[in-house]
Design a protein around this motif. Structure first.
Motif, short mmCIF file in Angstrom:
data_model
loop_
_atom_site.label_atom_id
_atom_site.label_comp_id
_atom_site.label_asym_id
_atom_site.label_seq_id
_atom_site.Cartn_x
_atom_site.Cartn_y
_atom_site.Cartn_z
N GLU A 161 36.53 57.24 44.78
CA GLU A 161 35.38 58.12 44.63
C GLU A 161 34.33 57.52 43.70
O GLU A 161 33.12 57.63 43.95
N ARG A 162 34.76 56.88 42.66
CA ARG A 162 33.83 56.30 41.69
C ARG A 162 33.45 54.86 42.03
O ARG A 162 32.38 54.39 41.67
N THR A 210 31.13 54.80 36.99
CA THR A 210 30.97 54.67 38.43
C THR A 210 30.35 53.31 38.76
O THR A 210 29.80 52.64 37.88
N PRO A 252 33.67 53.10 45.44
CA PRO A 252 34.02 53.11 46.87
C PRO A 252 34.16 51.72 47.48
O PRO A 252 34.84 51.56 48.50
#
Length: 696
Positions: A354-355, A302, A357
């Motif tokens: 999602e990871r 992330t 943005p």
């Protein structure tokens, strides 16, 4: 990266080939390369290549074709460059041979181009030997062919082999599956008998090349090289090229003289330049590679975690040249419930929102804040069916039409891959702009390209009838254009060339890239790393591998001009001081890998993968007569001592040898060191590092 196919392609046989078109008579092997070129490409002579045109061998007609020569001026006075042209007045087929001579290295290269200048299709062109030359020596005896395995995910990747060749013995080498160093290696050395030197040969073609070496007699050997599948006619005004060949002539009975001359040639003339100097490939670190299952590669990475890791490296004062983000950052790759992973989602080249943005820019900014560069992994050529690219650009995809299904990538039980057609000019141009814009938008400095697919079947199944090899030629030409676009758009970038590890290494690919991850064999296993270094260094100074641990034995097994630290900076089993010390040791030794290299053990037919042996090599910088001895006593070796003979030293000078582990100092004459130096290690699975220099 992850493909585990082992295929033996080296064939030994005794059948005859057509006699070489050109014969080079070698007396002392100190040829004037200018005279060599002028003699072998002179008007009325049989040139050092051959082919069949309209069913007739070129040796029967090419002397009678129209002939011309054009000299191209080079800024470097040590380079000779000419284009020799042979034209058929009847059909308009022209064969152009672009030749370069490197006078400082006694070396020559050339590449053939076939051009249809007529208004009709040509007759069939086949049996193209881009080189077809016989080397004749004064003294009789056995030739020795020194060649190597390619990469096949093994300790034996790049393992050196030797074939003692009796008259009429032949060796054929070619890669498997369409990647240029899969199972075979396009660099080899033909050693003449009785100290008459030899010829080191290299092939530049990032596809299906071949090399055939035949001992024609006790004092003659023939070399043929080219492209495996080429049998075609040309449309009006159409042009094709063939694999490049480079020959370096060396003298004497020590073949390592030739190998080291070739290493210097590679650095000076076959390495992409930045600011007029050969590119320096980096020391890298991954983002804490090895997350727990079901994460794979970087499917669980992330933005926040990546930035935190960069700060952790800064806290520990372990900042590398580059931070390297590998596979799995794109959409769908993290969908474990949907049976997705990094491998079966390529072709979806959108950053996972999602990871990440905000894309990669925040990560790149933190990398740059710490004074490092940012490299990201892509695999644009392998495109999963039903991926975004496959659906959006179906006319740019090559399908193997069922004959070459990529079973190993059917991770979800449904999909396999198509091949992005770099031979389509529109597609190739689009890809260059897409990747270039992606890098620019996201602050990416360096480009890492993987290639986990065997393209040969895709090429052959998409050739037009009667035009075998055209799809491959256009594809390889497109690959070079794509890479050069990125290198020219970003003058300070580098290209890391991965293809399931080091399966795309050849003279053309190394001129634009380097394999920073040279094999997918058992990440970090030291015996394998020692073996891979041992073989590759004979030809290529620029390549890298990963290191997992900071103990001396493991770490020194991965020494070179480039390395990837896969240390776990979040685990208590690692020691920051040890990692810093190893970084300092690497930085001290690294410059010597750009200099001369001599293997000091494992010669001949010794199995260098064995756990019972010592492995030792020497790095030598002639400019100041200094260097290092790097040695390993393998885990099962019963021998506490090992005798070596250093090379390249001045016999009359005194050298100071310093053991970097114990501090012990020894003074010896160069003549003594060339006669024998005993190394000692009390424990198995241990290493030594000795610096030698002229006594102060």
């Amino acid at each position: 990266m992850k493909k585990n196919i082992v295929y033996l392609i080296l064939l030994l046989f005794v059948s005859s080939f057509v006699t070489g078109q050109s014969t080079t008579q070698i007396t002392d092997n100190k040829n004037d390369i200018n005279k060599w070129i002028s003699s072998n490409f002179r008007k009325g002579a049989a040139p050092p290549f051959s082919f069949v045109y309209g069913g007739k061998h070129s040796g029967t007609f090419i002397k009678h074709w129209s002939y011309s020569v054009k000299t191209i001026k080079e800024n470097d006075p040590s380079i000779i460059r000419r284009i020799y042209s042979y034209r058929d007045p009847a059909s308009g087929l022209t064969v152009e041979c672009e030749v370069k001579g490197f006078t400082d290295y006694n070396a020559v290269e050339w590449v053939l181009r076939f051009i249809n200048t007529g208004n009709k299709n040509t007759a069939e062109i086949s049996s193209v030997n881009a080189s077809d030359v016989t080397f004749a020596y004064k003294e009789n005896g056995d030739f020795k062919l020194h060649y190597a395995d390619g990469s096949h995910v093994s300790k034996e990747d790049f393992h050196q082999r030797i074939k003692v060749m009796q008259p009429n013995d032949s060796v054929c080498m070619q890669p498997y599956g369409g990647r240029s160093s899969q199972n075979a290696f396009p660099f080899f050395n033909i050693q003449a008998p009785k100290g008459q030197g030899g010829v080191l040969a290299a092939i530049g073609w990032t596809g299906t090349w071949f090399a055939k070496v035949k001992a024609e007699a006790d004092n003659r050997t023939n070399l043929k090289t080219g492209m495996v599948n080429l049998k075609t006619y040309l449309y009006p005004k159409e042009e094709i090229r063939t694999p490049k060949v480079c020959l370096l002539f060396w003298s004497g009975n020590n073949r390592f003289v030739g190998h080291n001359a070739f290493r210097r040639l590679v650095l000076e003339h076959y390495t992409w330049k930045q600011d007029g100097k050969p590119t320096v490939y980096p020391v890298s670190t991954s983002f804490n590679y090895g997350d727990p299952a079901p994460c794979n590669e970087y499917t669980c990475m992330t933005e926040d975690y990546a930035i935190a890791l960069i700060k952790r490296y800064a806290q520990y004062k372990l900042i590398p040249d580059i931070f390297w983000l590998d596979a799995g950052w794109y959409i769908k790759a993290a969908d474990v419930a949907g049976k997705k992973n990094w491998a079966n989602t390529v072709g979806n080249w959108t950053i996972d929102p999602e990871r990440f943005p905000r894309g990669f820019r925040p990560i790149a900014d933190e990398v740059h804040k710490q004074g490092a560069k940012f490299m990201v992994w892509f695999e644009p050529e392998r495109v999963m069916k039903n991926s975004d690219w496959a659906n959006q650009h179906p006319l740019w995809m090559l399908d193997a039409k069922g004959s070459v299904k990529q079973e190993e990538w059917q991770k979800d039980g449904e999909h396999d891959a198509v091949l992005f057609n770099l031979g389509n000019p529109e597609a190739c141009k689009w890809l260059g702009k897409f990747i270039g814009d992606f890098m620019e938008t996201n602050g990416i400095d360096y480009y890492r390209q993987d290639f986990n697919i065997e393209p040969a079947g895709f090429w052959y199944n998409n050739d037009e009838e009667g035009r075998r090899g055209i799809c491959e030629i256009r594809y390889i030409e497109g690959l070079y254009k794509f890479w050069e676009y990125l290198l020219n758009r970003f003058p300070n970038t580098i290209i890391d060339n991965c293809a399931s590890g080091g399966r795309r290494i050849d003279l053309e690919s190394i001129s634009r890239s380097a394999a920073l991850w040279r094999t997918d064999y058992n990440y970090g296993e030291p015996t394998g790393s020692q073996c891979h270094t041992y073989g590759l260094e004979l030809y290529l100074p620029l390549h890298g591998t990963g290191v997992q641990q900071a103990d001396s034995y493991t770490f020194r097994s991965s020494l070179g001009t480039s390395v990837i630290y896969n240390w776990k900076v979040t685990e208590g089993s690692y020691n920051v001081v040890d990692m810093r010390n190893k970084q300092a040791e690497f930085n001290e030794i690294r410059p010597y890998f750009y200099e001369d290299y001599y293997p000091l053990s494992g010669s001949g037919d010794v199995d260098i993968t064995a756990g019972t042996i010592w492995m030792v090599y020497q790095l030598h910088r002639p400019s100041d007569d200094s260097g290092y001895i790097v040695g390993f006593r393998r885990p099962d070796s019963p021998d506490k001592t090992y005798m070596i003979k250093l090379q390249g030293l001045n016999a009359d000078k005194s050298y100071q040898l310093t053991n970097k582990d114990t501090g012990a100092v020894l003074i010896k004459k160069g003549s003594e060191l060339s006669e024998g130096l005993e190394l000692s290690l009390d424990q198995p699975r241990s290493s030594l590092l000795i610096k030698f220099e002229i006594k102060p």
